[in-house]
Scaffold this active site. Sequence first.
Site, PDB file in Angstrom:
ATOM      1  N   GLU A  39       0.879  -1.174   0.000  1.00  0.00           N
ATOM      2  CA  GLU A  39       0.000   0.000   0.000  1.00  0.00           C
ATOM      3  C   GLU A  39       0.911   1.216   0.000  1.00  0.00           C
ATOM      4  OE1 GLU A  39      -2.999  -0.381  -0.499  1.00  0.00           O
ATOM      5  OE2 GLU A  39      -3.601  -2.278   0.381  1.00  0.00           O
ATOM      6  N   CYS A  87      -2.559   8.695   2.860  1.00  0.00           N
ATOM      7  CA  CYS A  87      -2.199   8.318   1.480  1.00  0.00           C
ATOM      8  C   CYS A  87      -3.341   8.609   0.506  1.00  0.00           C
ATOM      9  CB  CYS A  87      -1.770   6.863   1.414  1.00  0.00           C
ATOM     10  SG  CYS A  87      -2.910   5.759   2.233  1.00  0.00           S
TER      11      CYS A  87
HETATM   12  P1  NAD Z   1      10.164   7.100   4.202  1.00  0.00           P
HETATM   13  O1  NAD Z   1      10.003   6.766   2.779  1.00  0.00           O
HETATM   14  O2  NAD Z   1      11.560   7.195   4.749  1.00  0.00           O
HETATM   15  O3  NAD Z   1       9.406   6.054   5.137  1.00  0.00           O
HETATM   16  C1  NAD Z   1       8.086   5.631   4.907  1.00  0.00           C
HETATM   17  C2  NAD Z   1       7.820   4.469   5.888  1.00  0.00           C
HETATM   18  O4  NAD Z   1       8.643   3.365   5.536  1.00  0.00           O
HETATM   19  C3  NAD Z   1       8.185   4.764   7.344  1.00  0.00           C
HETATM   20  O5  NAD Z   1       7.222   4.178   8.178  1.00  0.00           O
HETATM   21  C4  NAD Z   1       9.559   4.106   7.541  1.00  0.00           C
HETATM   22  O6  NAD Z   1       9.785   3.659   8.868  1.00  0.00           O
HETATM   23  C5  NAD Z   1       9.473   2.925   6.623  1.00  0.00           C
HETATM   24  N1  NAD Z   1      10.749   2.532   6.056  1.00  0.00           N
HETATM   25  C6  NAD Z   1      11.690   3.333   5.512  1.00  0.00           C
HETATM   26  N2  NAD Z   1      12.713   2.608   5.032  1.00  0.00           N
HETATM   27  C7  NAD Z   1      12.421   1.302   5.287  1.00  0.00           C
HETATM   28  C8  NAD Z   1      13.077   0.069   5.018  1.00  0.00           C
HETATM   29  N3  NAD Z   1      14.242   0.013   4.372  1.00  0.00           N
HETATM   30  N4  NAD Z   1      12.470  -1.081   5.427  1.00  0.00           N
HETATM   31  C9  NAD Z   1      11.274  -1.059   6.058  1.00  0.00           C
HETATM   32  N5  NAD Z   1      10.604   0.081   6.325  1.00  0.00           N
HETATM   33  C10 NAD Z   1      11.168   1.244   5.935  1.00  0.00           C
HETATM   34  O7  NAD Z   1       9.452   8.461   4.381  1.00  0.00           O
HETATM   35  P2  NAD Z   1       8.873   9.218   5.623  1.00  0.00           P
HETATM   36  O8  NAD Z   1       9.563  10.539   5.694  1.00  0.00           O
HETATM   37  O9  NAD Z   1       8.806   8.416   6.875  1.00  0.00           O
HETATM   38  O10 NAD Z   1       7.399   9.403   5.104  1.00  0.00           O
HETATM   39  C11 NAD Z   1       7.184  10.255   4.015  1.00  0.00           C
HETATM   40  C12 NAD Z   1       6.620   9.582   2.826  1.00  0.00           C
HETATM   41  O11 NAD Z   1       6.184   8.257   3.108  1.00  0.00           O
HETATM   42  C13 NAD Z   1       5.397  10.337   2.399  1.00  0.00           C
HETATM   43  O12 NAD Z   1       5.735  11.255   1.415  1.00  0.00           O
HETATM   44  C14 NAD Z   1       4.448   9.291   1.919  1.00  0.00           C
HETATM   45  O13 NAD Z   1       4.555   9.144   0.527  1.00  0.00           O
HETATM   46  C15 NAD Z   1       4.916   8.025   2.522  1.00  0.00           C
HETATM   47  N6  NAD Z   1       4.006   7.479   3.539  1.00  0.00           N
HETATM   48  C16 NAD Z   1       2.916   6.841   3.075  1.00  0.00           C
HETATM   49  C17 NAD Z   1       2.018   6.312   3.963  1.00  0.00           C
HETATM   50  C18 NAD Z   1       0.795   5.599   3.466  1.00  0.00           C
HETATM   51  O14 NAD Z   1      -0.162   5.479   4.215  1.00  0.00           O
HETATM   52  N7  NAD Z   1       0.812   5.062   2.245  1.00  0.00           N
HETATM   53  C19 NAD Z   1       2.233   6.447   5.322  1.00  0.00           C
HETATM   54  C20 NAD Z   1       3.377   7.103   5.781  1.00  0.00           C
HETATM   55  C21 NAD Z   1       4.276   7.613   4.861  1.00  0.00           C
END
Ligand code: NAD
Length: 477
Positions: A248, A282
């Site tokens: 997702e 999202c």
């Molecule tokens: P990010 O891309 O660093 O992280 C997104 C999520 O993924 C976080 O919960 C993080 O802990 C997890 N994550 C990151 N790297 C990982 C890895 N290698 N393995 C497993 N999990 C990992 O970005 P962020 O600054 O935390 O969030 C910003 C972006 O993330 C937003 O722009 C949005 O697009 C997306 N986001 C989407 C949702 C959703 O509901 N689809 C929720 C939260 C964040």
Amino acid sequence: MTSYPELQLYIGGTWRKPGETMPVINPADGSVIGALPMAGRAELDDALQAADEGFRVWSRTSPRERGDIILKACALMRRRMDDIAHSITLEHGKPLAQARLEVIRGCEFFEWDAAEGQRLYGRVIPSAPGIRYVVYRQPAGTVAAFSPWNFPMSQPSRKIAGALASGCSIIIKAAEETPAGALHIARAFHDAGLPRGVLNLVFGEPAEISSYLIPQDQVRLVAFTGSTAVGRHLTGIAAAHMTPVLMELGGHAPVIVCDDADPVAAGRLSAIRKMRNAGQVCTSPTRFFVDESLYSAYSDAFVAQVRKTVVGNGMEAGTDMGPVANERRLHALQELTDDAVAKGARLLVGGGRRGNQGYFFEPTVLADVPSDARVMTEEPFGPLAVINPVASLDEGIRQANALPFGLAAYAFTHRAATVDRLVDEVECGNLSINTLEASLPETPFGGVKHSGYGREGGAEGLDHYTIIKNLSHAMAF
Ligand code: NAD
């Protein structure tokens, strides 16, 4: 008086607190509210072994008994709603009333899947005399799940509900920035009598945990909610091991306001919905494409409603919108806004950080945003809306489909023929007309294109957590 819970890992039915910790921050004031223990290899190995043992017990437990335990845990979570909501507001910043609604929604996900788990029907295929073909749906195995910080309780609920209702065990790494929502879920299941090892909760360095867990033999599904970039990376690791994924991912939801819509009512509703959860959803409506005949009436109503948004500490009564959840979002929102204005967008309201304590960003609306502005292609994931005029429905649909994302899309219209075209032509997993709600327990939720793969919720929600097995049974041999 409720307080923020003591943070622990939950592995094999026991609570663990290994040495290394990271601070959990309250985004409303920057204060440290908790010390989160970080799992190392030893804890992950223990979780893998526990999940393996848990799977053997849980997959042999009857669906009705599984459902009973899930519902018992839900009843506890509903009873503990104020405590859970309080923790969520402290660690995430959202208003307490929205945190309560999140707890209810999380419970609804569990309740829906608990019932669906009892309807995992197979089928009997018509066959020649003397042989029977029967199709079974069986639990997939251990799930490695990763949930994000925007809904600290309802995001992990989706994954845990799907796994447990299907008879799978799960190791979930919930978000380090907002760990208490998942911790409260684990507590409820522990108290409800879930067998040891069925649910394991870990925190730590995300990349280290995912790169260690995903390749393990007993992991049979990787379930992730988060950004497209991370989802693509995890899918790559899983692909190398032929492990299926449920992804997702990001969205950048378009809203097409057609020429027959009520611009004032649509503008008001759009503004309220945009600012929910400080835009960190999202499915958040973000790119508003408004028929040019309604453009100024719609924009005026939108901005008037945005000006009424009460921004403040989520603990205070009357707050509509709290801070964004972390400092990264603050910088990202500022950059996207400044870039759009520099390229010629009109700033209708907001535009920057509010105050210098906590991570508050003003509800912000940009109009006439040129297509080369970054915000037209990058998901802002915050309280930032873009309103642009379109000359026709064709142009609205073209703009809606212009990005590689396809999660939620919305439109305002009363014409059946227009709805028909939107259903056929808008590239998304969830289309909503005259409502900005996109995700319910009883409806399948998920994306197309770069927004992901698979569905959560609805009758389809357990598909990924089960495997299909066909039996060919000759009677005389
Ligand atoms: P990010 O891309 O660093 O992280 C997104 C999520 O993924 C976080 O919960 C993080 O802990 C997890 N994550 C990151 N790297 C990982 C890895 N290698 N393995 C497993 N999990 C990992 O970005 P962020 O600054 O935390 O969030 C910003 C972006 O993330 C937003 O722009 C949005 O697009 C997306 N986001 C989407 C949702 C959703 O509901 N689809 C929720 C939260 C964040």
